[in-house]
Design an enzyme around this catalytic site. Structure first.
Site, short mmCIF file in Angstrom:
data_model
loop_
_atom_site.label_atom_id
_atom_site.label_comp_id
_atom_site.label_asym_id
_atom_site.label_seq_id
_atom_site.Cartn_x
_atom_site.Cartn_y
_atom_site.Cartn_z
N GLU A 140 -11.77 8.92 2.30
CA GLU A 140 -12.96 8.70 1.46
C GLU A 140 -14.20 9.20 2.19
OE1 GLU A 140 -15.45 5.01 -0.58
OE2 GLU A 140 -13.56 4.65 0.46
N ASP B 282 -2.30 12.55 -2.54
CA ASP B 282 -2.35 13.99 -2.74
C ASP B 282 -2.46 14.26 -4.23
OD1 ASP B 282 -1.81 16.78 -2.96
OD2 ASP B 282 -0.69 16.71 -1.08
N THR C 99 -11.83 4.31 3.57
CA THR C 99 -10.82 5.00 4.36
C THR C 99 -11.43 6.28 4.93
OG1 THR C 99 -9.95 6.45 2.61
CG2 THR C 99 -9.08 4.20 2.71
N ARG C 100 -10.74 6.86 5.91
CA ARG C 100 -11.27 8.09 6.50
C ARG C 100 -11.24 9.25 5.50
NH1 ARG C 100 -6.74 10.28 10.85
NH2 ARG C 100 -4.93 10.24 9.47
N GLU D 199 0.86 -1.19 0.00
CA GLU D 199 0.00 0.00 0.00
C GLU D 199 0.89 1.23 0.00
OE1 GLU D 199 -3.84 2.17 2.09
OE2 GLU D 199 -3.49 0.01 2.37
N ASP E 279 9.42 7.83 1.48
CA ASP E 279 8.82 7.95 0.15
C ASP E 279 8.93 6.59 -0.53
OD1 ASP E 279 8.35 8.45 -2.61
OD2 ASP E 279 8.91 10.55 -2.34
N GLU F 180 4.67 4.93 4.16
CA GLU F 180 4.06 6.20 4.58
C GLU F 180 5.14 7.05 5.24
OE1 GLU F 180 2.09 9.26 5.01
OE2 GLU F 180 0.77 7.61 4.37
#
Length: 235
Positions: free
Chosen positions: A214, A137, A211-212, A63, A115, A88
């Site tokens: 979304e 983003d 997801t939050r 992910e 990254d 992340e």
């Protein structure tokens, strides 16, 4: 030992509000145990995923930018046979994921804090069965479009990393980025859009939790797009 890996330029936040006590404890005690590090890696080197996942021979998923970790934690809990890498940079997101894993008890997750573009060169070819890029983003300004993850070179590398028949999922609430994703991934020779029709982008599958980000988009009245691509069989 210094890390010889040439780092990509990172555009975004590294940390938000101060972490709470429990989150800090998880970052200090649990994160080091499941962290993927590139320290000491030389150019051209390859990570040993069997060692990283303690000998598990299950499929490997990735992910890219897992945000608060809701999706990744759900996938880990509901797919215990999968070995899931989450990348992340945002430490608050890392702490959030650790909290979810602490609650559900999943132990099949490893975290790369950084990254993901720095991680991709060190993953072995044909190692990924699934990859996710959910609500990245969008970098709205045209001069910032080059910062978007979806570029020809990253798609080329993902194609190398994915097994034949592997699935790449993307989601965004920005229609400009949705168009960008389609314009670059549909014509890519190594990927095929898994779609029932040209407008089949407005719904998730049952194994695709919300997801939050979304949830926030939906509350704002935005209509997210969901894309699924299959890695074509190598000739």
């Amino acid at each position: 030992m210094s890390d010889p890996v040439k780092r990509s330029t990172f555009y975004g936040r590294r940390q938000g509000r101060p972490l709470r006590k429990k989150a800090t404890e998880l970052v200090e005690t649990v994160f080091p145990k499941i962290r993927i590090s590139l320290e000491g890696m030389q150019e051209g080197g390859t990570l040993d995923l069997s060692r990283i996942f303690a000998g598990s021979g299950g499929p490997v998923w990735l992910e890219i930018g897992f945000g608060g970790g809701e999706h990744l934690a759900w996938q880990a809990e509901n797919n215990p046979e999968a070995n899931i890498i989450g990348a992340e940079y945002f430490i608050n997101g890392v702490a959030s994921l650790l909290g979810h894993l602490d609650e559900n008890g999943a132990d099949n997750v490893r975290i790369y804090r950084g990254d993901v573009r720095d991680l991709l060169p060190f993953l072995p070819d044909s190692c990924l069965s699934k990859a996710f890029l959910l609500f990245p983003d969008p970098w709205h300004k045209a001069r910032h479009n080059k910062r978007r993850f979806i570029q020809k070179e990253t798609l080329d590398r993902l194609a190398e990393l994915m097994v034949d028949g592997g699935e790449f999922r993307m989601a965004t609430d920005d229609m400009g980025y949705l168009q960008w994703m389609l314009e670059r991934t549909v014509p890519h020779p190594d990927f095929t859009w898994i779609a029932e029709g040209p407008l089949d982008w407005d719904r998730r599958t049952d194994d695709w939790p919300q997801t939050r980000y979304e949830e926030k988009a939906l509350k704002k009245g935005l209509k997210p797009g969901y894309l699924r691509f299959r890695r074509n069989a190598r000739g």
